[in-house]
Design a protein around this motif. Structure first.
Motif: not given
Length: 188
Positions: A139-153, A155-169
């Protein structure tokens, strides 16, 4: 392991760990995916079906080789019904990415609810991160491989999710060394 990814999309369940800490629920701003259906419970139920079916198809065939007709069939309804809950295949991909991020974050936070404080919390965060990545590797590999196919609008929401996971650390590091100062990764 990919089924049921949309269990708790808006917030994380929290409980008191042995340290008496309360795990912080997270309200996430989400991209609003339009639906012709007005019942939010039904929308959530159908989108769970769509996500579960799409994850399996995207893992085996890839995003671009999977058709919306295949997603509808694997979800258990017609193509017309599918389009009552989403507007495009990219909406399905966003829902998949959101569900995977949500599940990774939920599992990490749940594991940390019961962890001790300080350096043990940081060790536990790292240990569980690798465990979750191993359990959800397709699932994680799918997410990272296919995120590039999302519209630019989207992507900020996806980046925010990454930041939330980084926030845990970041939280774990702060608990491990309360006097240390860590630079925030947030772009806010």
């Amino acid at each position: 392991l990919v089924s049921g990814l949309l269990r708790e999309p808006d917030r994380l369940l929290c409980r008191h760990g042995p340290s008496g800490r309360r795990c912080r629920p997270v309200d996430r701003p989400k991209l609003k995916i339009p639906s012709m259906v007005k019942d939010p419970v039904l929308i959530e139920k159908r989108r769970r079906q769509i996500v579960d079916a799409a994850v399996e198809l995207f893992i085996h065939k890839g995003f671009h080789r999977t058709t919306t007709r295949e997603i509808a069939k694997a979800s258990g309804f017609s193509i017309g019904t599918l389009y009552e809950y989403i507007e495009s295949k990219e909406d399905v991909l966003y829902l998949v990415v959101e569900a995977i991020h949500g599940e990774v974050e939920r599992r990490l936070r749940e594991a940390l609810c019961d962890s001790k404080s300080g350096i043990e919390m940081l060790k536990e965060a790292i240990r569980h991160f690798f465990k979750v990545m191993d359990e959800m590797q397709d699932s994680v590999l799918l997410m990272y491989q296919e995120t590039k196919s999302l519209p630019p609008t989207h992507l900020p929401y996806v980046l925010r999710k990454e930041e939330e996971i980084t926030g845990i650390f970041e939280e774990s590091c702060a608990a491990a060394s309360p006097t240390a100062r860590f630079a925030s990764t947030s772009r806010r």
